[in-house]
Design a protein around this motif. Structure first.
Motif, short mmCIF file in Angstrom:
data_model
loop_
_atom_site.label_atom_id
_atom_site.label_comp_id
_atom_site.label_asym_id
_atom_site.label_seq_id
_atom_site.Cartn_x
_atom_site.Cartn_y
_atom_site.Cartn_z
N VAL A 1 -16.62 -78.58 -1.85
CA VAL A 1 -17.39 -77.71 -0.96
C VAL A 1 -17.18 -78.14 0.49
CG1 VAL A 1 -19.17 -77.12 -2.66
CG2 VAL A 1 -19.43 -79.19 -1.29
N ARG A 2 -17.58 -77.27 1.39
CA ARG A 2 -17.55 -77.63 2.81
C ARG A 2 -18.91 -77.30 3.42
NH1 ARG A 2 -16.71 -73.13 6.16
NH2 ARG A 2 -16.08 -71.28 5.03
N HIS A 3 -19.22 -77.98 4.52
CA HIS A 3 -20.49 -77.73 5.20
C HIS A 3 -20.39 -76.45 6.01
CE1 HIS A 3 -24.08 -78.39 7.63
NE2 HIS A 3 -24.45 -79.25 6.71
N ARG A 4 -21.45 -75.69 6.01
CA ARG A 4 -21.49 -74.41 6.71
C ARG A 4 -21.44 -74.59 8.24
NH1 ARG A 4 -23.41 -69.55 4.93
NH2 ARG A 4 -24.27 -70.50 3.06
N ILE A 5 -22.00 -75.69 8.76
CA ILE A 5 -22.10 -75.89 10.20
C ILE A 5 -21.16 -77.00 10.70
CG2 ILE A 5 -23.67 -76.54 12.08
CD1 ILE A 5 -25.95 -75.40 10.23
N TYR A 6 -21.17 -78.13 10.03
CA TYR A 6 -20.42 -79.30 10.48
C TYR A 6 -19.04 -79.36 9.83
CZ TYR A 6 -24.95 -80.59 12.33
OH TYR A 6 -26.14 -80.59 13.01
N PRO A 7 -18.05 -79.94 10.53
CA PRO A 7 -16.67 -79.95 10.01
C PRO A 7 -16.41 -81.05 9.00
CG PRO A 7 -16.71 -80.95 12.18
CD PRO A 7 -18.13 -80.49 11.88
N PHE A 8 -17.01 -80.93 7.82
CA PHE A 8 -16.67 -81.86 6.75
C PHE A 8 -16.68 -81.14 5.41
CE2 PHE A 8 -21.33 -82.55 6.83
CZ PHE A 8 -21.65 -82.58 5.47
N ARG A 9 -16.00 -81.76 4.46
CA ARG A 9 -15.93 -81.23 3.10
C ARG A 9 -16.09 -82.40 2.15
NH1 ARG A 9 -10.22 -81.81 1.50
NH2 ARG A 9 -10.31 -80.03 0.14
N GLY A 10 -16.31 -82.08 0.87
CA GLY A 10 -16.47 -83.15 -0.09
C GLY A 10 -16.57 -82.62 -1.50
N ILE A 11 -16.71 -83.57 -2.43
CA ILE A 11 -16.82 -83.23 -3.84
C ILE A 11 -18.21 -83.63 -4.33
CG2 ILE A 11 -15.81 -85.43 -4.55
CD1 ILE A 11 -14.49 -83.88 -6.90
N ILE A 12 -18.83 -82.77 -5.10
CA ILE A 12 -20.19 -83.00 -5.59
C ILE A 12 -20.16 -84.01 -6.74
CG2 ILE A 12 -22.19 -81.95 -6.72
CD1 ILE A 12 -21.29 -79.30 -5.26
N PHE A 13 -20.95 -85.10 -6.59
CA PHE A 13 -21.03 -86.07 -7.68
C PHE A 13 -22.43 -86.19 -8.27
CE2 PHE A 13 -21.88 -88.81 -4.02
CZ PHE A 13 -22.88 -89.66 -4.48
N ASP A 14 -23.42 -85.52 -7.68
CA ASP A 14 -24.77 -85.52 -8.24
C ASP A 14 -25.54 -84.37 -7.60
OD1 ASP A 14 -26.90 -86.30 -9.82
OD2 ASP A 14 -27.45 -88.03 -8.59
N VAL A 15 -26.58 -83.90 -8.30
CA VAL A 15 -27.40 -82.79 -7.81
C VAL A 15 -28.86 -83.13 -8.04
CG1 VAL A 15 -27.91 -80.32 -7.99
CG2 VAL A 15 -25.60 -81.15 -8.50
#
Length: 107
Positions: free
Chosen positions: A12-26
């Motif tokens: 996923v990527r952040h809607r406002i800030y310039p970063f992305r990542g992979i979800i490891f917990d919810v």
């Protein structure tokens, strides 16, 4: 309480800030400190009654762990591999480019 829109291993990527990542917990709802929540600028502070995601995140400069509300995430469709060093510890990249949690893999 509603179901999470995103899933473990999703990039996923952040809607406002310039970063992305992979979800490891919810977390089904906000589950961090009041101080953390209040540190977010009020004009973009998310509601607490929504899923929050733990991400192995990265931006142009560094890799880190992020905690992000569902309302501030979008699917990342770039297909660009993640460089975060912990990704390989927790996930296996499939032939389809999707990541699968190692602990959910059949042996």
């Amino acid at each position: 309480m509603r179901l999470a829109k995103f899933q473990l291993g999703q990039v996923v990527r952040h809607r406002i800030y310039p970063f992305r990542g992979i979800i490891f917990d919810v977390d089904p709802v906000f589950n961090s400190t009041e101080e953390w929540w209040e540190s977010i600028p009020e004009e973009i502070r998310p509601k607490k009654e929504q899923p929050f995601y733990h991400l192995l995140a990265e931006n142009a400069d560094t890799e880190y762990v992020a905690y992000v509300s569902e309302q501030n995430l979008l699917p990342d469709t770039t297909g660009t591999p993640l460089r975060h060093p912990q990704v390989k510890e927790l996930f296996v990249a499939g032939a389809d480019g999707r990541y699968r949690a190692k602990f959910l893999q059949p042996h």
